[in-house]
Design an enzyme around this catalytic site. Sequence first.
Site, PDB file in Angstrom:
ATOM      1  N   ASP A 393     -30.388  91.415 -50.943  1.00 43.87           N
ATOM      2  CA  ASP A 393     -30.873  91.751 -52.262  1.00 43.87           C
ATOM      3  C   ASP A 393     -29.960  92.858 -52.780  1.00 43.87           C
ATOM      4  O   ASP A 393     -29.212  93.467 -52.016  1.00 43.87           O
ATOM      5  CB  ASP A 393     -32.307  92.255 -52.099  1.00 43.87           C
ATOM      6  CG  ASP A 393     -32.894  92.687 -53.411  1.00 43.87           C
ATOM      7  OD1 ASP A 393     -32.585  92.046 -54.416  1.00 43.87           O
ATOM      8  OD2 ASP A 393     -33.643  93.663 -53.421  1.00 43.87           O
ATOM      9  N   THR A 395     -30.874  95.326 -55.734  1.00 48.99           N
ATOM     10  CA  THR A 395     -31.575  96.530 -56.155  1.00 48.99           C
ATOM     11  C   THR A 395     -32.403  97.095 -55.021  1.00 48.99           C
ATOM     12  O   THR A 395     -33.231  96.398 -54.454  1.00 48.99           O
ATOM     13  CB  THR A 395     -32.512  96.205 -57.332  1.00 48.99           C
ATOM     14  OG1 THR A 395     -31.819  95.329 -58.191  1.00 48.99           O
ATOM     15  CG2 THR A 395     -32.917  97.451 -58.047  1.00 48.99           C
TER      16      THR A 395
END
Lengths: 1113, 366
Positions: A393, A395
């Site tokens: 991922d 963020t």
Amino acid sequence: PGRVDGLFRQGEEEVDQEVPGLRGATDRECVQKEDGCEEPNNRIKTSKYNILTFLPVNLFEQFQRVANAYFLFLLILQLIPEISSLSWFTTIVPLMVVFTITAVKDVTDDCFRHKSDNQVNNRQAEVLIDALRDDRIYLTSLFFSQADLLLLSSSEPHGLCYIETAELDGETNLKVRQALPVTSELGADIRRLAEFDGGVVCEPPNNKLDKFTGVLFWKNNRYSLNNEQMLLRGCVLRNTGWCFGMVIFAGPDTKLMQNSGRTKFKRTSIDRLMNTLVLWIFGFLVCMGIILAIGNSIWEQQVGAHFRIYLYWSEVVNSSVFSGFLTFWSYIIILNSVVPISLYVSVEVIRLGHSYFINWDRKMYYPKKDIPAEVRTTTLNEELGQVEYIFSDKTGTITQNIMTFNKCSINGKTYGKSNNYSRTKTVPVDFSFNPLADRKFQFYDHSLIESIKLGDSMVHEFFRLLSLCHTVMSEEKNAGELIYQVQSPDEGALVTAARNFGFIFKSRTPETITVEEMGKLVTYQLLAILDFNNIRKRMSVIVQTPDGQIKLYCKGADTVLFERLHPSNEELMYLTSDHLEEFAGEGLRTLALAYKSLTEEHFKEWFKILQEENTSLDSRNEHLAAAYEEIEKDMMLLGATAVEDKLQEGVTETIASLSLANIKIWVLTGDKQETAMNIGYSCHMLTDTMNEIFIVTGHTVMEVCQEVAMLVCIHKKNKEEYFVLQAHALEADLENEFVEVACMCQTVICCRVTPCQKAQVVELVKKHRKAVTLAIGDGANDISMIKSAHIGIGISGEEGMQAVLASDYSFAQFRYLKRLLFVHGRWSYFRMCKFLCYFFYKNFSFTLVHFWFGFFCGFSAQTVYDQWFITLFNIVYASLPVLAMGLFDQDVNDENSMDYAKLYEPGQLNLLFNKHTFFICIAHGVYTSFALFFIPYGAFYNTAGEDGKHIADYQSFAVTVATSLVIVVSVQIALDTSYWTAINRFFVLGSIAVYFAILFAMHSDGIFVIFPNHFPFVGNARNSLSQISVWLVILLTTVVSVMPVITFRFLKEDLNPTITDQLQKSRRKQKPLQNYIPRVYRRNSRRSAYAFSHQEGFGELITSGKNINAVKN
Amino acid sequence: MAVNYNAKEEADGHPSGVGAPGGAGKSRKPDNTAFKQQRLPAWQPILTAGTVLPAFFIIGLIFIPIGIGIFVTSNNIREYEIDYTGTDSSSPCNKCLNVSWNSTPPCTCTINFTLNQPFETNVFMYYGLSNFYQNHRRYVKSRDDSQLNGDNSSLLHPSKECEPYSTSENKPIAPCGAIANSMFNDTLELFRIDNETRIPITLNKKGIAWWTDKNVKFRNPSGNTNNLTALFQGTTKPVNWPKPVYMLDSEADNNGFINEDFIVWMRTAALPTFRKLYRLIERKNNLQPTLQAGKYSLDITYNYPVHSFDGRKRMILSTISWMGGKNPFLGIAYITVGSICFFLGVVLLVIHHKYGNRNTSADIPN
């Protein structure tokens, strides 16, 4: 907080009133849910047992395992006297031990689950109680929403409500939700809210995060509902005091949970291989059984039939074929130890131990938040040593999700030093002169503050622009406590910077902006906001200063802005451009700033045009854009800002070393392409030195098809590429091409992917490449990918617990991934492989002796060893040393593992334990069993002991072979162990000592007198082991068994040394230079911060005044 | 309210992100122990030319002399073996070949033989059986150690393991089981023929069993009387036996279950070809060898049928060395293994010198 508490109590009281009319809504809502009507329950339950159900459920589960059921079957076989070749206790004792250990492990696991369940379920317990009682939730700011809600009313005017959806889709900008006007009127009126009896008919639960359709029936009216009114589970309320909502979906029906994918039982590839091998061994066992059974039939016919004068055989089983049949089962019983009962439990124990080592690792402990690494699934450790694909991922995982104003260029002069790069201690600028300064903000260049204090007009204009040109909302809670409600973190960083430098944005109304400029309050008339959108890549405000001047302030992407500058700015533009390049090279997000003075007539004329365009019906947006274009020209350049999207510590280095280890890293993010690519650049996954970056942006299936087809062609030629693709590409039916292209690339970045698509990508790779995948993420939007990857890792600490709860491992910082894989994963894999090799070897050497003996005992399924030895061998004599090796062994130490990425390769290539090595282990075991049987056979054939008495009797033979076996396997484990801790020494020597202790105890007079039928070997140990020839046999057997192993290993290490061998030989202490990670990659592509996280529409919101709660403040 | 407290903490802790570690709760930082950090002091041996090659040479140099020693010792053992099964029609025992249990009068035969060399030390007389599966599973387990240990209840209620040899004529068999039932019952007598006169050689029948077997494992049933006949009251003899167990010998300390011939037989052999100690011939004085070179004759009371299953019966006279009876295998094996080790050592040394990778860490890739 005070206010929150007060309101909260109100909420609880309200619940207690139990208004009957409320049920209506619930009932109607339940109609569309298929279940859950009786117990609307939002609890998460992952635990399996409670105190009462533990024993039966656990036993049932254990017997469901094929292996255990198989052993139960064996146990039953052993109870048939005609077949029983072993006493019942030889199976039941190990089985009990195995069951006990498994049960203890299950109990501890489940306690752990109970604990974490409670932790999650108790979060915001008040709200939950509320929710379950009458399906309306009262949320306060910064709470996670726990169900999918229909927004009824909020503290903000017009029922507006700001939310952040980072947990859902990874986007970090604020989003607006607005309640229906009819419901927003309810406000905070508890009584009216309680009487609210609307019903909702809506779509069934689904996983589409951006769509919702439904109808609200209330007071005989229908109101259509869409996503604008929904607060989904997992979103966080920002900048909003409170809101009321009605539960639409709860628990597993929420969109978040629908998106989180199925929880699958994860198995490691070693597990699967192990199962295959156990099946093969089982086949092998049956083959041996058949061979021996045939042998028995023949023997019965040829010899046995005539031998009956001494060995009566009851009439029932007089047929040699039937005898063979019985013998088959008898041999299955005694040879069953090739399918080792303790294998699974030992593997579990080792994995558990490895898990504890991960939990205990101080180098994966994050002191700032007091979070140690945590293993949540203890059965996957060795797979950490085989990872080939990492799906990350963005963020919160790679980035900290914190934007900081880092540098700026004002009027051709750069300010700001990065603290990261100049390691010398620089004192941050002291902002104490400014009472409203944000204390977390740090800046490292004192010359800027000097310029401000000196009154440099350009610098003042620069910060004035930052304090005026934005869509931030402010809130002054207490005096001196100014809170900005930002729509994008970039903007927040800029406004905060201006605030610290003395240009404090205080408040705004639809028509005015109040700024405290160097301690002096100034109110500007806000004449117009020329809002941002993706095409314009800039925003402007037109303000009138108190002294009547009209100014346009503009900030935007440099490329866009530079085209619209006044020609006189050319020189400054080039200078600024150079600075921008420099900033971009450091991975910073940049914005260019410009202003323009307007005459009143000019403005009024333009404003008239604007209003006309505003009311035009068709293609309003284009007309507006044209009008904006009209005024945003001939601007004066002020400078540029550089905002850092802070990466987590050590991300760059971690990614660099992971790539060195041939691990492919894919970034999957719900964020925009620009943001994703910028991060790619700043963590050096993308660099400009790489030839090509392919961006698949096609929106339709056709476009994507074409693009991908083109890529496949190009890819045949080039090697080093990057691949950036948008979610649309995933929707196209192009699985094979996609995987083919993507797997050829060094870096793949997928942006705009939904949580489900993240999982799809992972599944695709899992399906098409037989590679181990690892997914790492921190938000609820990563749950699905965490669950579908072979290994899921949750970053704990930033965004709630959901990702962590779904994960197999969790820790606080991305950089710990390197240690987890390179040290713990690698060791686990290495240890597990060694363990399995040794384990199979050990069991084959132990068991096949019976096979050889079969040829000399009339295939009668007579065991070679004492029954007690068979019982105890695998659980006492030969279990602990190999367990110690499986737990503690290290071929190279952790520092070397971290430094030499190449060491990780054997795991990826599956070199240490595969079918090939398995056969070698088996061959080794067969060879050892051969030596174990035939050396004593030769030595004792038709001979007598040194006192002229027995030496070749069955019992002495059994003791000799057993002792040889214990010593041979101990020597073998000694050879295999490469890291001799005190525990290893204790276990190896201890096992031998315990063997002799138990041997002498079981062969002692005392125990025989008590149980004469169970310990018939009385006196055997001392009579046999006092004979020199017995020891000569043991010595010879040991040397013969071990010699070939040493020879082969020596040759391998001498002629074809692996890195491990070389490292072991050199064992050099000094750390290698880490020069393979260049500090800074230059890059020439600039990225504008504006493109990253902004959404249009906020300007309009501000000018319309909807979101200004001026009344309240 | 605990629930409330938890929720607050979470809610408060969240925005700042930092749940102050310095608070009341103790830090979750793992302990810095060598065990938990996997830094236990350890010895890390590796196979290098410096250890492996000397090891091979040393093994070779130790094993070859041991092997030679064993081989020479084994060869120096005097051993004489007679197969008296009588399958050969010329054999004196051929007439007894198809004898059955309990044939009266017993079939006897005499075999004459010549020892070419004297047997200097104590001589052990063995009977050997071939193709006799004393290690068959059903045979091995067909005994009741409890009964043999003198347990009175087992005496009258033999274990079911003994089936079908546990009862006969509705009486419990003592000793029960197939092993006891098939006890070797040939009688062997040895004579030296000195000028046509047969001088019997004293055969010692005691001291042929392990001390533990005789004193611990095997015991006669206990009772008020020393009269074995009374003690074995209520039991019957094994089917094949001519007389009950309490009539195996005239001497009280060698009768019943503690009869040494019986004990020796009850210690089942590991392999289908085996020898069991039958008698001891002790050296009388230092002047004469135990058995001089010369003519001897062996009188056999042939009771034990083995022909039906192609079994063979042998009588073996053997001396004993420090490493047991005659067996060339161990010596040869030691010499072979030692030579292989030595040879491997040489080969490995050559390989190591010619092709070996002796460079150190110079070129370890990252």
